[in-house]
Enzyme design. Structure first.
Site, short mmCIF file in Angstrom:
data_model
loop_
_atom_site.label_atom_id
_atom_site.label_comp_id
_atom_site.label_asym_id
_atom_site.label_seq_id
_atom_site.Cartn_x
_atom_site.Cartn_y
_atom_site.Cartn_z
N ASN A 57 45.00 -12.11 -23.63
CA ASN A 57 45.48 -12.44 -24.99
C ASN A 57 46.75 -13.27 -24.99
OD1 ASN A 57 47.30 -10.54 -24.16
ND2 ASN A 57 47.38 -9.45 -26.10
N LYS A 73 39.41 -13.19 -26.84
CA LYS A 73 40.04 -12.55 -25.68
C LYS A 73 39.16 -12.47 -24.44
CE LYS A 73 43.04 -9.61 -28.48
NZ LYS A 73 43.49 -8.25 -28.75
#
Ligand code: ATR
Length: 311
Positions: free
Chosen positions: A118, A97
């Site tokens: 994400n 992420k």
């Protein structure tokens, strides 16, 4: 839900970067990328939701969601290959992420603020990054506990990408008092700095784990954004026993369904909830980003919720 396609591929299989060299799928491909990724519930959830949406909107009939194990040192190379192959959307999980923010264009302010993304959307020039963690967490907490996040004093456990997104989400929701707690105290500086950039921000305290959790009122919410609890044998990252029994306890982890933290909260009579609702709301928003159906969350949410019940 196992989905075998005409190409012979299955949404249950864990694929690797090498499978992209000759990707035999003609329809619209989506995927979650992680390391490890084997236990992700995203493929069955998304594929069941897509099947449901396809009954009323043909756009979804050729969509399939896969999972790929991509080590972090090959993420850049993998994203180039996913783009060349034409994957319309990607979800990123641990440990990609934060790293991914350097490799995509920023699709929304939340990515810059949290330093993490994400959800990636295909554009002709590359992937655009979004962060659905903020929306997913806020919606899940408010729905699961039937409360407004802004009315709570929050104790946030953790200092990684998930905690950073949670801190921004709390600030944006209007939380007035936020305690940041982590095993490594120095890592909380990054979060405090990103909160300083917000116009609307809470009064922030920090504390080291394990240790006594400070609080000033009974309207408390504890959020676990550490990775402690992912393994069934993990201890709780904090001791809840000194907190009022009205304290709400939310754990972003959904597998295992009951972490040691949630078990302790339950034993103390506290309302508890795990991260499954967050996964559902994140999934709903991902589908809206990829299908450019914004804002009309209702049908998406219904489909994703029904999907979760069917797997
Ligand atoms: P993510 O990006 O998914 O949030 P991360 O950046 O690896 O993941 O962050 C993991 C978080 O879990 C950190 O807050 C970490 O604490 P440290 O900053 O002290 O490392 C916390 N964590 C992981 N293992 C832990 C453990 N055994 N005890 C306490 N905290 C732990």
């Amino acid at each position: 839900m196992k989905l075998i396609l005409k190409s012979g591929l299955s949404s249950d299989t864990v694929y690797t970067i090498d499978d992209l060299d000759d990707w035999p799928v003609e329809g619209t491909s989506l995927a979650v990328l992680g390391h490890p990724v084997k236990h992700s519930l995203s493929p069955p959830m998304h594929n069941a939701a897509i099947a449901e949406l396809a009954t009323t909107d043909k756009q979804f009939s050729a969509w399939t969601y896969y999972k790929f194990d991509i080590p972090p040192d090959r993420l850049e190379e993998a994203l180039a290959k996913f783009h060349k192959t034409g994957f319309r959307g990607l979800n990123l999980t641990v440990p990609h992420k934060v790293l991914a923010t350097e490799l995509v264009t920023i699709g929304e302010n939340e990515v810059e603020l949290s330093g993490a993304c994400n959800t990636l959307l295909y554009t002709a020039s590359g992937y655009e990054g979004y962060n659905t963690d903020l929306y997913g967490m806020t919606q899940a907490i408010e729905t699961d506990f039937s409360i407004r996040l802004k009315d709570k004093e929050v104790i946030l456990l953790g200092a990684g990408g998930a905690a950073r997104a949670a801190a921004i989400a709390c600030s944006k929701a209007g939380v007035q008092r936020l305690t940041l707690a982590n095993r490594t105290l120095s890592k909380l500086d990054t979060i405090a700095t990103s909160l300083n950039r917000l116009e609307q921000r809470p009064t922030v305290k920090t504390c080291q784990l394990p240790g006594e959790l400070p609080f000033t009122c009974d309207d408390l919410l504890v959020i676990n954004a550490t990775s402690l609890g992912l393994r069934p044998e993990d201890p709780a990252p904090a001791d809840l026993s000194q907190l009022p029994s009205s304290t709400l306890v939310f754990d972003m982890i959904y597998n295992p369904a009951r972490t040691a933290l949630l078990k302790q909260g339950e034993a103390l009579g506290m309302p508890v909830s795990n991260g499954i609702g967050m996964l559902v709301f994140q999934g709903e928003r991902s589908l809206r980003i990829w299908s450019r159906k914004d804002p009309s969350p209702h049908e998406m949410l219904k489909a994703v919720r029904a999907a979760m019940n069917s797997i």
